[in-house]
Design a protein around this motif. Structure first.
Motif, mmCIF file in Angstrom:
data_model
loop_
_atom_site.group_PDB
_atom_site.id
_atom_site.type_symbol
_atom_site.label_atom_id
_atom_site.label_comp_id
_atom_site.label_asym_id
_atom_site.label_seq_id
_atom_site.Cartn_x
_atom_site.Cartn_y
_atom_site.Cartn_z
ATOM 1 N N GLY A 1 0.102 2.682 -3.810
ATOM 2 C CA GLY A 1 -0.609 3.925 -3.499
ATOM 3 C C GLY A 1 -1.306 4.497 -4.716
ATOM 4 N N SER A 2 -0.625 4.439 -5.863
ATOM 5 C CA SER A 2 -1.228 4.937 -7.111
ATOM 6 C C SER A 2 -2.463 4.137 -7.480
ATOM 7 C CB SER A 2 -0.215 4.869 -8.248
ATOM 8 O OG SER A 2 0.900 5.664 -7.966
ATOM 9 N N ILE B 1 0.831 -1.208 0.000
ATOM 10 C CA ILE B 1 0.000 0.000 0.000
ATOM 11 C C ILE B 1 0.864 1.256 0.000
ATOM 12 C CG2 ILE B 1 -1.628 1.357 1.387
ATOM 13 C CD1 ILE B 1 -2.897 -1.289 2.249
ATOM 14 N N LEU B 2 1.950 1.234 0.761
ATOM 15 C CA LEU B 2 2.795 2.417 0.893
ATOM 16 C C LEU B 2 3.808 2.568 -0.240
ATOM 17 C CD1 LEU B 2 3.345 2.358 4.752
ATOM 18 C CD2 LEU B 2 1.727 3.740 3.439
#
Length: 185
Positions: A126-127, A120-121
């Motif tokens: 994230g995109s 996720i990070l």
């Protein structure tokens, strides 16, 4: 307890959904999850910034029980009614997911390749979340509701726009699965 832990057959769950829909139609209510976001934003004061959120949210607060029920029901199902077994995926699906880079397909409820904090990070993760969130939010408003609202409420009320939306959801899902997902992963 085994009857609760196993998936319910269509002849039990289908009539229960029909009963809920009959009660909602009787009381002049509609079912859907996306309208709750508008209600929550209105409660939070978003009407000061956009006219879309200026409406009588108090008339819609009953629908927030749907969100609360989904959260509580999901928690109860995972924590107390899950037997911990792997998700029952076909061998072909597992093979297809492995070719896309999903190593433990079916072993967990959510694939770590997408929902792990490291994923996720990352820039890619994230995109994907930001773009997908925007597309889902925009699509929900553009279509006049979410999949549950159109597929359950709209189709049960024989609304042609809901039929068109549901057909579009299926076409979009097929395009995503067979064309876009292999490009992303």
């Amino acid at each position: 307890m085994d009857a609760i832990l196993q998936p319910w057959p269509w002849f039990v769950s289908g009539p229960l959904i029909a009963l809920v829909m009959a009660i909602l139609v009787f009381f002049g209510k509609t079912f859907g999850m996306s309208s709750n976001l508008r209600t929550l934003c209105s409660i939070g004061g978003a009407g000061k910034y956009a006219d879309f959120f200026k409406f009588d949210w108090k008339a819609q607060k009953w629908n927030l029980t749907v969100v609360l029920g989904a959260i509580i029901g999901g928690f109860i199902a995972v924590q107390f009614l899950s037997d911990g077994s792997a998700i029952d995926l076909s061998a072909e699906t597992i093979s297809d997911l492995k070719t896309l880079g999903f190593e433990n397909a079916g072993a967990t409820l959510l694939p770590s390749e997408i929902y792990d904090w490291d994923s996720i990070l990352s820039l890619k993760g994230g995109s994907i979340l930001v773009i997908a969130g925007f597309l889902v939010g925009f699509g929900t408003r553009y279509a006049g509701g979410c999949t549950s609202g159109h597929a359950i409420t709209g189709l049960s009320n024989l609304q042609l726009p809901s039929l068109i939306a549901v057909v579009g959801f299926f076409i979009g899902g097929l395009l995503m699965t067979h064309f876009l997902l292999p490009l992303i992963f």
